[in-house]
Design a protein around this motif. Structure first.
Motif, PDB file in Angstrom:
ATOM      1  N   PRO A 299      49.039  77.424 -53.046  1.00 41.13           N
ATOM      2  CA  PRO A 299      48.150  78.045 -52.061  1.00 41.13           C
ATOM      3  C   PRO A 299      48.888  79.133 -51.292  1.00 41.13           C
ATOM      4  O   PRO A 299      50.000  78.908 -50.802  1.00 41.13           O
ATOM      5  CB  PRO A 299      47.781  76.874 -51.141  1.00 41.13           C
ATOM      6  N   THR A 300      48.298  80.293 -51.233  1.00 39.03           N
ATOM      7  CA  THR A 300      48.922  81.420 -50.540  1.00 39.03           C
ATOM      8  C   THR A 300      47.931  82.022 -49.552  1.00 39.03           C
ATOM      9  O   THR A 300      46.886  82.506 -49.956  1.00 39.03           O
ATOM     10  CB  THR A 300      49.361  82.507 -51.539  1.00 39.03           C
ATOM     11  N   PRO A 301      48.235  81.949 -48.250  1.00 39.22           N
ATOM     12  CA  PRO A 301      49.410  81.301 -47.657  1.00 39.22           C
ATOM     13  C   PRO A 301      49.252  79.780 -47.660  1.00 39.22           C
ATOM     14  O   PRO A 301      48.153  79.271 -47.908  1.00 39.22           O
ATOM     15  CB  PRO A 301      49.411  81.847 -46.230  1.00 39.22           C
ATOM     16  N   PRO A 302      50.338  79.056 -47.358  1.00 44.92           N
ATOM     17  CA  PRO A 302      50.222  77.594 -47.260  1.00 44.92           C
ATOM     18  C   PRO A 302      49.185  77.202 -46.221  1.00 44.92           C
ATOM     19  O   PRO A 302      48.945  77.938 -45.255  1.00 44.92           O
ATOM     20  CB  PRO A 302      51.636  77.161 -46.828  1.00 44.92           C
ATOM     21  N   SER A 303      48.581  76.051 -46.400  1.00 38.79           N
ATOM     22  CA  SER A 303      47.516  75.619 -45.492  1.00 38.79           C
ATOM     23  C   SER A 303      48.052  74.993 -44.210  1.00 38.79           C
ATOM     24  O   SER A 303      47.269  74.616 -43.330  1.00 38.79           O
ATOM     25  CB  SER A 303      46.611  74.604 -46.198  1.00 38.79           C
ATOM     26  N   TYR A 304      49.355  74.875 -44.088  1.00 37.49           N
ATOM     27  CA  TYR A 304      49.918  74.201 -42.918  1.00 37.49           C
ATOM     28  C   TYR A 304      51.302  74.755 -42.605  1.00 37.49           C
ATOM     29  O   TYR A 304      51.921  75.481 -43.397  1.00 37.49           O
ATOM     30  CB  TYR A 304      50.037  72.697 -43.178  1.00 37.49           C
ATOM     31  N   ALA A 305      51.794  74.383 -41.434  1.00 38.57           N
ATOM     32  CA  ALA A 305      53.176  74.625 -41.047  1.00 38.57           C
ATOM     33  C   ALA A 305      53.734  73.321 -40.498  1.00 38.57           C
ATOM     34  O   ALA A 305      52.968  72.442 -40.067  1.00 38.57           O
ATOM     35  CB  ALA A 305      53.257  75.727 -39.990  1.00 38.57           C
TER      36      ALA A 305
ATOM     37  N   ASN B 149      51.621  51.823 -48.396  1.00 39.68           N
ATOM     38  CA  ASN B 149      52.376  52.968 -47.908  1.00 39.68           C
ATOM     39  C   ASN B 149      52.179  54.086 -48.932  1.00 39.68           C
ATOM     40  O   ASN B 149      52.022  53.804 -50.124  1.00 39.68           O
ATOM     41  CB  ASN B 149      53.866  52.635 -47.791  1.00 39.68           C
ATOM     42  N   ILE B 150      52.220  55.327 -48.484  1.00 39.48           N
ATOM     43  CA  ILE B 150      52.051  56.421 -49.432  1.00 39.48           C
ATOM     44  C   ILE B 150      52.971  57.579 -49.070  1.00 39.48           C
ATOM     45  O   ILE B 150      53.074  57.966 -47.906  1.00 39.48           O
ATOM     46  CB  ILE B 150      50.574  56.878 -49.495  1.00 39.48           C
ATOM     47  N   LEU B 151      53.668  58.090 -50.072  1.00 40.84           N
ATOM     48  CA  LEU B 151      54.520  59.262 -49.903  1.00 40.84           C
ATOM     49  C   LEU B 151      53.964  60.383 -50.764  1.00 40.84           C
ATOM     50  O   LEU B 151      53.861  60.251 -51.992  1.00 40.84           O
ATOM     51  CB  LEU B 151      55.965  58.960 -50.323  1.00 40.84           C
ATOM     52  N   GLY B 152      53.579  61.476 -50.109  1.00 40.58           N
ATOM     53  CA  GLY B 152      53.151  62.675 -50.817  1.00 40.58           C
ATOM     54  C   GLY B 152      54.157  63.784 -50.567  1.00 40.58           C
ATOM     55  O   GLY B 152      54.827  63.796 -49.526  1.00 40.58           O
ATOM     56  N   TYR B 153      54.278  64.698 -51.493  1.00 37.34           N
ATOM     57  CA  TYR B 153      55.265  65.765 -51.356  1.00 37.34           C
ATOM     58  C   TYR B 153      54.707  67.043 -51.969  1.00 37.34           C
ATOM     59  O   TYR B 153      53.800  67.004 -52.796  1.00 37.34           O
ATOM     60  CB  TYR B 153      56.572  65.382 -52.060  1.00 37.34           C
ATOM     61  N   ASP B 154      55.239  68.166 -51.544  1.00 37.30           N
ATOM     62  CA  ASP B 154      54.867  69.444 -52.135  1.00 37.30           C
ATOM     63  C   ASP B 154      55.919  69.865 -53.146  1.00 37.30           C
ATOM     64  O   ASP B 154      57.126  69.782 -52.877  1.00 37.30           O
ATOM     65  CB  ASP B 154      54.721  70.530 -51.053  1.00 37.30           C
ATOM     66  N   TYR B 155      55.476  70.330 -54.300  1.00 39.02           N
ATOM     67  CA  TYR B 155      56.391  70.806 -55.327  1.00 39.02           C
ATOM     68  C   TYR B 155      57.172  72.016 -54.822  1.00 39.02           C
ATOM     69  O   TYR B 155      56.766  72.690 -53.863  1.00 39.02           O
ATOM     70  CB  TYR B 155      55.624  71.206 -56.589  1.00 39.02           C
ATOM     71  N   SER B 156      58.272  72.308 -55.459  1.00 39.44           N
ATOM     72  CA  SER B 156      59.040  73.513 -55.134  1.00 39.44           C
ATOM     73  C   SER B 156      58.118  74.731 -55.191  1.00 39.44           C
ATOM     74  O   SER B 156      57.389  74.924 -56.166  1.00 39.44           O
ATOM     75  CB  SER B 156      60.194  73.695 -56.129  1.00 39.44           C
ATOM     76  N   GLY B 157      58.138  75.531 -54.134  1.00 45.58           N
ATOM     77  CA  GLY B 157      57.297  76.720 -54.084  1.00 45.58           C
ATOM     78  C   GLY B 157      55.902  76.477 -53.549  1.00 45.58           C
ATOM     79  O   GLY B 157      55.111  77.413 -53.437  1.00 45.58           O
ATOM     80  N   TYR B 158      55.580  75.233 -53.217  1.00 45.47           N
ATOM     81  CA  TYR B 158      54.271  74.892 -52.658  1.00 45.47           C
ATOM     82  C   TYR B 158      54.425  74.550 -51.181  1.00 45.47           C
ATOM     83  O   TYR B 158      55.432  73.973 -50.761  1.00 45.47           O
ATOM     84  CB  TYR B 158      53.670  73.684 -53.374  1.00 45.47           C
ATOM     85  N   GLY B 159      53.383  74.861 -50.402  1.00 43.71           N
ATOM     86  CA  GLY B 159      53.407  74.501 -48.990  1.00 43.71           C
ATOM     87  C   GLY B 159      54.656  75.027 -48.305  1.00 43.71           C
ATOM     88  O   GLY B 159      54.989  76.211 -48.401  1.00 43.71           O
ATOM     89  N   GLN B 160      55.383  74.144 -47.627  1.00 43.64           N
ATOM     90  CA  GLN B 160      56.623  74.525 -46.938  1.00 43.64           C
ATOM     91  C   GLN B 160      57.866  74.126 -47.730  1.00 43.64           C
ATOM     92  O   GLN B 160      58.960  74.019 -47.175  1.00 43.64           O
ATOM     93  CB  GLN B 160      56.648  73.877 -45.553  1.00 43.64           C
TER      94      GLN B 160
END
Length: 367
Positions: free
Chosen positions: A17-23, A98-109
């Motif tokens: 997503p460009t730009p990322p949806s969050y900071a 429990n849940i762990l989510g992450y952004d791939y390299s180059g995604y989000g922050q």
């Protein structure tokens, strides 16, 4: 040559997503980091993870006080943590995990550039975080891969023999097979799930929509056939690529699956033996019709199947969307482009949306 091909494939396959949806907002005084636009929650922790490739990933951990399992969630394409925040809260609450989510390299922050091999390093870093930072054990972890996320999920699962379970949501056989009905695996293909899924030894649940316009339903069905330890799949009649979470059957079936795999080892062994005695159904599966069943499942009567057919459009009413606590408009906006590929068509045409470029193979050959 391989590096060049990989670079070309990355440009065709990944659409952050460009730009990322969050900071990420850091409050030094309180010592907490939050997602922009979201309040601080005691059970939500924002993290930064370092991968073996040298990239820094943004990740989010949602804690449930009564969790018996921990889910490692690999999201689809053109999405990031900002889009998935409410979904993670919903899954954690309803599934008691429990849940762990992450952004791939180059995604989000997350830093770096997206690529197949970077996503492998990304999920490894997330898994390592669960083990080292949160005390999770391999046998308590459930890997969840949605669409392109099925690639790193299957790759990691094929190397972890003690995993509790795997969930594949609208998965792909491989990148090339989304575009062309090839019969063999080529060296330049990416995410070769078709070759790796037989190496996954834990229970696997596959969820797919029968009207998926991006990754054809046949991908989910073939992967299910290749699974070593099959669980009753969820084929959602009329389900597309980005709306499966809105079906009431979605969360119901996940609850049933999680309950089954969280049973004691003796109960799970009984379920496996029961499943081994049931042959895959040869009937037409145009609607949700399980082929193998866990021990907590009984043979469905014809009337039950009829009721399943009659409910095929009930999921569209607004009350179901309210239950998710995510408006349909918000969810569609955040998850609309969650895949990497577009299905092949008779006349391969250039679509107006960048993420749905379908002629990637020809471009690779031209390079």
């Amino acid at each position: 040559m391989g590096g060049v091909t990989s670079s070309v494939a990355a440009k065709m396959a990944f659409f952050p997503p460009t730009p990322p949806s969050y900071a990420l907002v850091e409050d030094a005084g309180a010592g907490v980091t939050t997602l922009s636009g979201q309040p601080h929650r005691e059970n939500v922790e924002l993290l930064r993870l370092r991968t073996r490739k040298g990239n820094t990933l943004a990740a989010m951990y949602v804690r449930h006080p009564d969790a018996a399992s921990t889910v490692l969630y690999s999201h689809g394409n053109a999405a990031d943590l900002g889009h998935l925040y409410q979904l993670f809260l919903h899954l954690s609450f309803n599934l008691r995990v429990n849940i762990l989510g992450y952004d791939y390299s180059g995604y989000g922050q997350s830093s770096g550039k997206p690529s197949e091999h970077n996503t492998y390093a990304d999920i490894e870093a997330a898994y390592k975080c669960l083990i080292e930072n949160f005390g999770a054990k391999e046998e308590e972890i459930i890997l969840y891969g949605q669409s392109v996320g099925s690639g790193p999920t299957v790759d990691l699962a094929s190397r972890l023999p003690q995993l509790r379970a795997v969930v594949l949501h609208s998965p792909i056989l491989s990148g090339l097979r989304v575009m062309y009905p090839v019969k063999r695996t080529y060296w330049f293909d990416i995410y070769k799930n078709i070759d790796k899924i037989p190496q996954v030894t834990c229970p696997v649940l596959i969820i797919h929509g029968t009207a998926d316009e991006v990754v054809d339903w046949s991908h989910g069905k073939q992967l299910w056939e290749l699974c070593k330890e099959k669980y009753e799949p969820l084929w959602l009649r009329g389900g597309k690529h980005c709306d499966l979470e809105l079906f009431p059957e979605y969360i119901q079936h996940l609850k049933k699956f999680f309950h089954t795999v969280e049973k004691s080892p003796s109960h799970r062994q009984a379920w496996r033996e029961s499943g081994d005695r049931i042959e895959p159904s040869q009937k037409n599966t145009d609607f949700f019709e399980p082929s193998r069943k866990s021990t907590d499942q009984r043979e469905k009567s014809r009337s039950t199947r009829d009721r399943t057919r009659n409910t095929e459009h009930r999921y569209s009413n607004v009350e179901k969307v309210d239950k998710l606590k995510i408006s349909f408009d918000q969810f569609e906006k955040s998850r609309r482009s969650v895949d990497i590929f577009e299905r092949p068509k008779r006349n391969i045409e250039q679509l107006d949306c960048g993420r749905k470029s379908v002629d990637r193979l020809d471009r690779i050959w031209a390079s």
